[in-house]
Scaffold this active site. Structure first.
Site, mmCIF file in Angstrom:
data_model
loop_
_atom_site.group_PDB
_atom_site.id
_atom_site.type_symbol
_atom_site.label_atom_id
_atom_site.label_comp_id
_atom_site.label_asym_id
_atom_site.label_seq_id
_atom_site.Cartn_x
_atom_site.Cartn_y
_atom_site.Cartn_z
ATOM 1 C CG ASN A 7 -1.931 0.983 1.313
ATOM 2 O OD1 ASN A 7 -1.809 2.031 0.679
ATOM 3 N ND2 ASN A 7 -2.975 0.730 2.078
ATOM 4 N NE ARG A 98 -4.977 3.321 -1.222
ATOM 5 C CZ ARG A 98 -4.524 4.474 -0.788
ATOM 6 N NH1 ARG A 98 -3.347 4.545 -0.205
ATOM 7 N NH2 ARG A 98 -5.241 5.562 -0.932
ATOM 8 C CG HIS A 186 -10.872 7.408 0.923
ATOM 9 N ND1 HIS A 186 -11.344 8.636 1.344
ATOM 10 C CD2 HIS A 186 -9.549 7.413 1.160
ATOM 11 C CE1 HIS A 186 -10.328 9.342 1.818
ATOM 12 N NE2 HIS A 186 -9.229 8.630 1.706
ATOM 13 N NE ARG A 247 -5.891 15.451 0.384
ATOM 14 C CZ ARG A 247 -6.211 14.168 0.332
ATOM 15 N NH1 ARG A 247 -7.363 13.780 -0.163
ATOM 16 N NH2 ARG A 247 -5.385 13.258 0.791
ATOM 17 C CG ASP A 289 -3.410 14.991 14.842
ATOM 18 O OD1 ASP A 289 -4.452 14.632 15.416
ATOM 19 O OD2 ASP A 289 -2.419 14.270 14.687
ATOM 20 C CG MET A 290 -10.409 15.480 15.095
ATOM 21 S SD MET A 290 -11.154 17.144 14.921
ATOM 22 C CE MET A 290 -11.973 17.032 13.331
ATOM 23 N N GLY A 339 -12.918 8.980 12.229
ATOM 24 C CA GLY A 339 -14.196 8.258 12.321
ATOM 25 C C GLY A 339 -14.180 7.173 13.387
ATOM 26 C CD GLU A 340 -10.980 2.884 12.323
ATOM 27 O OE1 GLU A 340 -10.100 2.474 13.106
ATOM 28 O OE2 GLU A 340 -10.930 2.695 11.100
ATOM 29 C CG HIS A 341 -9.219 6.378 16.899
ATOM 30 N ND1 HIS A 341 -9.179 5.217 17.624
ATOM 31 C CD2 HIS A 341 -8.517 6.135 15.774
ATOM 32 C CE1 HIS A 341 -8.474 4.318 16.972
ATOM 33 N NE2 HIS A 341 -8.066 4.850 15.844
ATOM 34 C CD GLU A 390 -7.696 2.049 2.956
ATOM 35 O OE1 GLU A 390 -6.892 2.444 3.816
ATOM 36 O OE2 GLU A 390 -8.002 2.702 1.967
HETATM 37 P P1 ADP Z 1 -4.740 8.482 6.748
HETATM 38 O O1 ADP Z 1 -5.869 9.095 6.003
HETATM 39 O O2 ADP Z 1 -3.421 9.155 6.497
HETATM 40 O O3 ADP Z 1 -4.680 6.966 6.678
HETATM 41 P P2 ADP Z 1 -5.770 8.124 9.449
HETATM 42 O O4 ADP Z 1 -6.906 7.284 9.003
HETATM 43 O O5 ADP Z 1 -4.758 7.501 10.333
HETATM 44 O O6 ADP Z 1 -5.035 8.845 8.253
HETATM 45 O O7 ADP Z 1 -6.399 9.391 10.217
HETATM 46 C C1 ADP Z 1 -5.624 10.437 10.684
HETATM 47 C C2 ADP Z 1 -6.528 11.375 11.464
HETATM 48 O O8 ADP Z 1 -7.134 10.643 12.532
HETATM 49 C C3 ADP Z 1 -5.806 12.567 12.089
HETATM 50 O O9 ADP Z 1 -6.570 13.748 11.909
HETATM 51 C C4 ADP Z 1 -5.791 12.215 13.562
HETATM 52 O O10 ADP Z 1 -5.878 13.354 14.360
HETATM 53 C C5 ADP Z 1 -7.086 11.451 13.688
HETATM 54 N N1 ADP Z 1 -7.089 10.649 14.916
HETATM 55 C C6 ADP Z 1 -6.343 9.582 15.210
HETATM 56 N N2 ADP Z 1 -6.592 9.170 16.479
HETATM 57 C C7 ADP Z 1 -7.502 10.043 16.985
HETATM 58 C C8 ADP Z 1 -8.169 10.184 18.250
HETATM 59 N N3 ADP Z 1 -7.938 9.337 19.243
HETATM 60 N N4 ADP Z 1 -9.061 11.184 18.377
HETATM 61 C C9 ADP Z 1 -9.298 12.044 17.377
HETATM 62 N N5 ADP Z 1 -8.712 11.971 16.171
HETATM 63 C C10 ADP Z 1 -7.831 10.979 15.975
#
Ligand code: ADP
Length: 403
Positions: A7, A98, A186, A247, A289-290, A339-341, A390
């Protein structure tokens, strides 16, 4: 069967090796027996290769001027040292890649031939950061495993059945004929999440209507009707749609005309501005970074608050626009890093959609439970947090192709 997945991105390269025994594809994703990732961004002086296998972790520095050798180094760790999991590379049965852009022609995973390589090369103009890295990976494998089948799994493929009304841009039709259209990206993640949601619901995917939200550094939504992606927020490139890490997502295209006419911007500068300096990074001025956004909100930072509110605004209006192409919503799915965290993002994104019968259980949401419904018992719409897989999705496509 041993399946190697590559990937490759512009600044990173992730790889996994899966060992699938028996003649039945596992319903749930197994853990890879070996994982490696190269990060070219952490330092200007070297790239970092991290390998995980046999319950050990290894870190190796790589010469940034020898990216292709980097892939050979990755492969070496499969057969040597503490992370050795096979005796020789010839034990690998198939390699899946990928590939971000497959253009209009590839609507499913495809065995890599010289024609497929030529098409990936032709599409470099549409995916300048990714397709060259994919070709590097394919050719590196060819050199060491000439007879092993290689399979391309395209990020665009899942969206290729989108109706023309979603795919064609309202500009003169000739441009569509020349390839300027919505491709969507995606796709591997949206498809995996849709299939996993169907499994969790114990219903055939073809009977479901879903909205999948892939929210990572890049963010996109897909509207999935009867198993088919009928609309998605990313378009001709991964720049369209939602506000993302760096972006901008969709903005009034006249802003570009204005910047060119009045501020002397050229194509490179616009590219840099919209792809690298916008989104969450552009608003906070500091980070994409979120996690940073959420921390700064706690400290009372107004820009971070604005970035969060904008992220949610664009997410909600796009969920609204995805609703326009389905007739019912069985489940809303959240996936990828944010979305997951990020419970606050999911909670805020769902707020206001109660009129659809969608009710999120805030306590369940706070725990970010993976592959679980976080809606209330009486919610008419399920809300899933799904860990996107993925690499496993790519391995599954390879397995299916070999059977
Ligand atoms: P990519 O698109 O490069 O594969 P990821 O799927 O790893 O990236 O997502 C990165 C984003 O996920 C970043 O904005 C990061 O801040 C956010 N992120 C990761 N862990 C957390 C968390 N625990 N809470 C909020 N945001 C998170």
């Amino acid at each position: 069967m041993k399946i190697l997945v590559l990937n490759a991105g512009s600044s990173s390269q992730k790889s996994s090796l899966y060992n699938i025994e028996g003649n039945i594809l596992p319903q749930q994703h197994p853990e890879p027996i070996w994982e490696a990732s190269i990060d070219w961004t952490a330092s200007n002086d070297f790239g970092t290769l991290k390998v995980k296998a046999n319950n050990t972790k290894q870190e190796i520095k790589l010469d940034p001027n020898q990216r292709v050798e980097g892939i050979s180094k990755v492969l070496e760790t499969l057969t040597q040292g503490e992370t050795q999991v096979i005796d020789q590379l010839s034990e690998i049965d198939v390699v899946g890649h990928r590939v971000v852009h497959g253009g209009s022609d590839y609507c499913e995973a495809t065995r890599i031939t010289s024609e497929v390589k030529a098409e990936i090369e032709r599409l470099i103009t549409l995916a300048p950061n990714h397709n060259p890295a994919h070709l590097e990976g394919i050719e590196a494998i060819e050199r060491v495993l000439a007879d092993v089948p290689q399979v391309a799994v395209f990020d665009t493929a899942f969206h290729s059945k989108m109706p023309r009304s979603s795919a064609v841009y309202p500009i003169p039709y000739e441009w569509f004929e020349q390839g300027i259209r919505r491709y969507g990206f995606h796709g591997t993640s949206h498809k995996y999440c849709a299939q996993r949601a169907a499994q969790l619901l114990d219903k055939p995917l073809e009977s479901l209507q879903l909205i999948t939200c892939h929210l990572g550094n890049g963010c996109s939504l897909a509207a999935i009707r009867d198993g088919i992606s009928v609309d998605t927020t990313m378009g001709f490139t991964p720049l369209e749609g939602l506000m993302m890490g760096t972006r901008s997502g969709s903005i009034d295209p006249a802003i570009l005309i204005y910047l060119m006419r009045n501020q002397g911007f050229n194509a490179e500068q616009l590219d840099q501005l919209l792809n690298k300096e916008s989104g969450i990074k552009g608003i906070t001025g500091k980070s994409s970074d979120m996690r940073y956004v959420l921390e700064q909100i706690e400290k009372g930072d107004d820009r971070a608050k604005l970035a969060f509110e904008m992220f949610i605004h664009h997410l909600k209006t796009s969920i609204g626009s995805m609703l326009g192409n389905i007739t019912r919503l069985d489940a809303l799915v959240f996936s990828a890093g944010i979305g997951e965290h990020s419970a606050p993002v999911r909670e805020a994104a769902c707020a206001g959609f109660e009129f659809l019968g969608l009710k999120i259980d805030v306590e369940k949401d706070a725990k970010s439970p993976i592959d679980t419904d976080i809606a209330t018992e009486d919610s008419q719409v399920k809300v899933f947090v799904i860990h996107t897989e993925e690499d496993w999705a790519i391995a599954s496509e390879c397995w299916q192709m070999m059977h």
